[in-house]
Design an enzyme around this catalytic site. Structure first.
Site, PDB file in Angstrom:
ATOM      1  N   GLY A 272     -38.798   4.132 -51.572  1.00  0.00           N
ATOM      2  CA  GLY A 272     -37.760   4.439 -50.592  1.00  0.00           C
ATOM      3  C   GLY A 272     -36.400   3.873 -50.944  1.00  0.00           C
TER       4      GLY A 272
ATOM      5  N   ASN B 115     -37.867  -7.679 -31.972  1.00  0.00           N
ATOM      6  CA  ASN B 115     -37.321  -8.346 -33.158  1.00  0.00           C
ATOM      7  C   ASN B 115     -36.320  -9.431 -32.792  1.00  0.00           C
ATOM      8  OD1 ASN B 115     -37.337  -8.624 -35.993  1.00  0.00           O
ATOM      9  ND2 ASN B 115     -35.450  -7.446 -36.171  1.00  0.00           N
TER      10      ASN B 115
ATOM     11  N   SER C 233     -26.574   4.642 -40.115  1.00  0.00           N
ATOM     12  CA  SER C 233     -26.846   3.930 -41.361  1.00  0.00           C
ATOM     13  C   SER C 233     -26.460   4.773 -42.557  1.00  0.00           C
ATOM     14  CB  SER C 233     -28.339   3.587 -41.433  1.00  0.00           C
ATOM     15  OG  SER C 233     -28.717   3.178 -42.727  1.00  0.00           O
ATOM     16  N   ALA C 234     -26.122   4.097 -43.651  1.00  0.00           N
ATOM     17  CA  ALA C 234     -25.843   4.793 -44.904  1.00  0.00           C
ATOM     18  C   ALA C 234     -27.068   5.499 -45.452  1.00  0.00           C
ATOM     19  CB  ALA C 234     -25.311   3.798 -45.940  1.00  0.00           C
TER      20      ALA C 234
ATOM     21  N   TYR D 202     -23.187   2.245 -41.186  1.00  0.00           N
ATOM     22  CA  TYR D 202     -22.898   1.042 -41.936  1.00  0.00           C
ATOM     23  C   TYR D 202     -23.937   0.772 -42.998  1.00  0.00           C
ATOM     24  CZ  TYR D 202     -24.855  -0.717 -37.437  1.00  0.00           C
ATOM     25  OH  TYR D 202     -25.557  -0.905 -36.279  1.00  0.00           O
TER      26      TYR D 202
ATOM     27  N   LYS E 152     -32.507   7.981 -38.365  1.00  0.00           N
ATOM     28  CA  LYS E 152     -31.069   7.869 -38.109  1.00  0.00           C
ATOM     29  C   LYS E 152     -30.401   9.240 -38.234  1.00  0.00           C
ATOM     30  CE  LYS E 152     -30.659   3.431 -37.304  1.00  0.00           C
ATOM     31  NZ  LYS E 152     -30.246   2.930 -35.978  1.00  0.00           N
TER      32      LYS E 152
ATOM     33  N   ARG F 297     -25.793  -2.710 -53.742  1.00  0.00           N
ATOM     34  CA  ARG F 297     -25.538  -2.334 -52.356  1.00  0.00           C
ATOM     35  C   ARG F 297     -24.154  -2.827 -51.928  1.00  0.00           C
ATOM     36  NH1 ARG F 297     -29.267   0.046 -53.654  1.00  0.00           N
ATOM     37  NH2 ARG F 297     -31.323   0.293 -52.681  1.00  0.00           N
TER      38      ARG F 297
ATOM     39  N   ASN G 117     -35.158  -7.578 -45.488  1.00  0.00           N
ATOM     40  CA  ASN G 117     -33.863  -7.449 -46.147  1.00  0.00           C
ATOM     41  C   ASN G 117     -33.600  -8.643 -47.050  1.00  0.00           C
ATOM     42  OD1 ASN G 117     -33.272  -4.995 -44.785  1.00  0.00           O
ATOM     43  ND2 ASN G 117     -32.633  -6.154 -42.982  1.00  0.00           N
ATOM     44  N   LEU G 118     -32.730  -8.423 -48.034  1.00  0.00           N
ATOM     45  CA  LEU G 118     -32.543  -9.402 -49.098  1.00  0.00           C
ATOM     46  C   LEU G 118     -31.963 -10.730 -48.619  1.00  0.00           C
ATOM     47  CD1 LEU G 118     -32.511 -10.148 -52.121  1.00  0.00           C
ATOM     48  CD2 LEU G 118     -30.241  -9.067 -52.256  1.00  0.00           C
TER      49      LEU G 118
ATOM     50  N   TYR H 178     -37.189   5.656 -42.012  1.00  0.00           N
ATOM     51  CA  TYR H 178     -36.120   4.994 -41.269  1.00  0.00           C
ATOM     52  C   TYR H 178     -34.822   5.796 -41.360  1.00  0.00           C
ATOM     53  CZ  TYR H 178     -32.167   1.870 -40.489  1.00  0.00           C
ATOM     54  OH  TYR H 178     -30.973   1.342 -40.070  1.00  0.00           O
TER      55      TYR H 178
END
Length: 385
Positions: free
Chosen positions: A340, A72, A167-168, A221, A197, A275, A243-244, A193
């Site tokens: 999700g 990535n 991750s949250a 985070y 985590k 978020r 992601n946005l 995902y």
């Protein structure tokens, strides 16, 4: 006394003065002043969060060894990733880089044998919520098996200090807001995902129980966005952004036609998902502060910390803020909810303020401004064309 005797006498004096001074210096001076702050192995170091954290580490006098399998991130053939080359330019410091997959145990072990590593910061993972629902086995193999291999190699080489990029999503569907570290984890995780985590967190907790020399910081985070203020490094996802913020940025720069908003019927003020967005630089600084915690002689075992701003923004809030920052109209279309996703998620990050001396200082306007600065300077990301 002839010249030879004088020379011998002089050397003897130097020996008996300098050696004791050097010894007492090791007692008086902090280790950071003697040898620097230490050497950090950063897995996934060429990625979005990894590269920004590497920059902050170098600026704080750490030595960095970065590894990445380039899944990535962008790199010319047989060259160092472009993100890390730009970090070197920004900091004036060198980064040792290895093109290695964390599932490659033999190659990992060689790195630990060649270098004296003090800490590990573990980012390397597949990270797209929607994609994880479609290809769960790939996520379990990469994120869980890869992490387990890394921990085995660390253990065998006596490296037992790690900051884990969690991750949250480990909190699943929030039972209360804002989310504190006391919120249950692993209950109702809504996507593979998030489960990966959670499982890796549990692995590290078990390792701490089995070996009390381990020191583990779990950084949970929320939604990293933004870019370095220089505009030289930023988020550059491969393919269609999951992601946005990067999606909005690509619409603003003309690479995509419009933003697809997944759901406008959530129980939120404007019906779109809410978020907690955190500026990438604030997030990177949080990792540096976590290393200070690991160096605390009274700290052992594991501890989790939320990294977020404590405030939630809806999808429409972000679109409007980005339109203001860029001066562009951001076309968008409402579509069905994405499997999700949860309606709202934002952090209580007060524990990080108390124990890590960390707090987020950058708001949504600065997040959008820095993202636009990056994307407008690099319309095709790190690729030259």
């Amino acid at each position: 006394m002839d010249s030879i005797e004088k020379a011998i006498y002089g050397l003897a004096c130097l020996y008996y003065i300098i050696i004791p001074l050097g010894y007492f210096a090791t007692l008086w001076l902090p280790a950071s002043e003697m040898t620097g702050k230490g050497t950090i192995l950063v897995t996934g170091g060429a990625g979005y969060v990894g590269s920004h954290t590497v920059l902050e580490l170098l600026n704080n006098n750490y030595s960095v060894i970065a590894l990445d399998n380039l899944v990535n991130c962008y790199a010319e053939k047989n060259d160092k990733p472009e993100s890390l080359k730009r970090v070197e330019k920004l900091t004036g410091k060198q980064i040792i880089f290895y093109n290695v997959d964390i599932r490659d145990k033999t190659s990992l072990d060689k790195i630990f044998k060649v270098h004296s590593i003090d800490f590990v910061i573990h980012f390397a993972a597949l990270k797209a919520v929607g994609e994880s629902v479609q290809i769960p086995l790939t996520y379990y193999q990469n994120n869980i098996a890869g992490s387990s291999t890394l921990f085995e190699v660390m253990q065998s080489n006596g490296v037992k200090k790690i900051v884990f990029s969690s991750s949250a999503t480990v909190y699943g569907i929030p039972q209360f807001l804002p989310i504190t570290e006391e919120h249950p984890t692993g209950q109702g995780c809504t996507n593979p995902y998030g489960k990966t985590k959670y499982f890796v967190e549990e692995i590290l907790k078990d390792v701490c129980v089995s070996d009390h020399e381990w020191k583990v910081i779990l950084l949970r985070y929320f939604n990293p966005v933004g870019a370095h203020e220089s505009g030289e490094i930023g988020e550059d996802p491969s393919g269609i952004p999951n992601n946005l913020m990067p999606y909005i940025a690509q619409v603003a720069v003309g690479r995509r036609e419009k933003v697809y908003v997944f759901g406008n019927d959530y129980p939120t003020p404007d019906g779109t998902g809410v978020r907690d967005y955190i500026h990438i630089t604030d997030l990177a600084i949080g990792h540096v502060q976590a290393l200070t915690k690991l160096n605390d002689t009274t700290f052992f075992g594991w501890k989790a910390f939320n990294l977020g701003t404590g405030r939630g923004y809806s999808v429409l809030d972000v679109i409007n803020a980005f339109s203001k920052a860029s001066g562009k109209i951001i076309k968008h279309e409402f579509v069905n909810r994405r499997e999700g996703d949860v309606a709202a998620s934002f952090a209580d990050a007060s524990l990080a303020k108390i124990e890590l001396n960390w707090t987020a200082t950058r708001g949504i306007d600065e997040m959008c401004k820095d993202t636009w600065n990056w994307q407008s300077k690099n319309p095709n990301g790190f690729k030259k064309k």
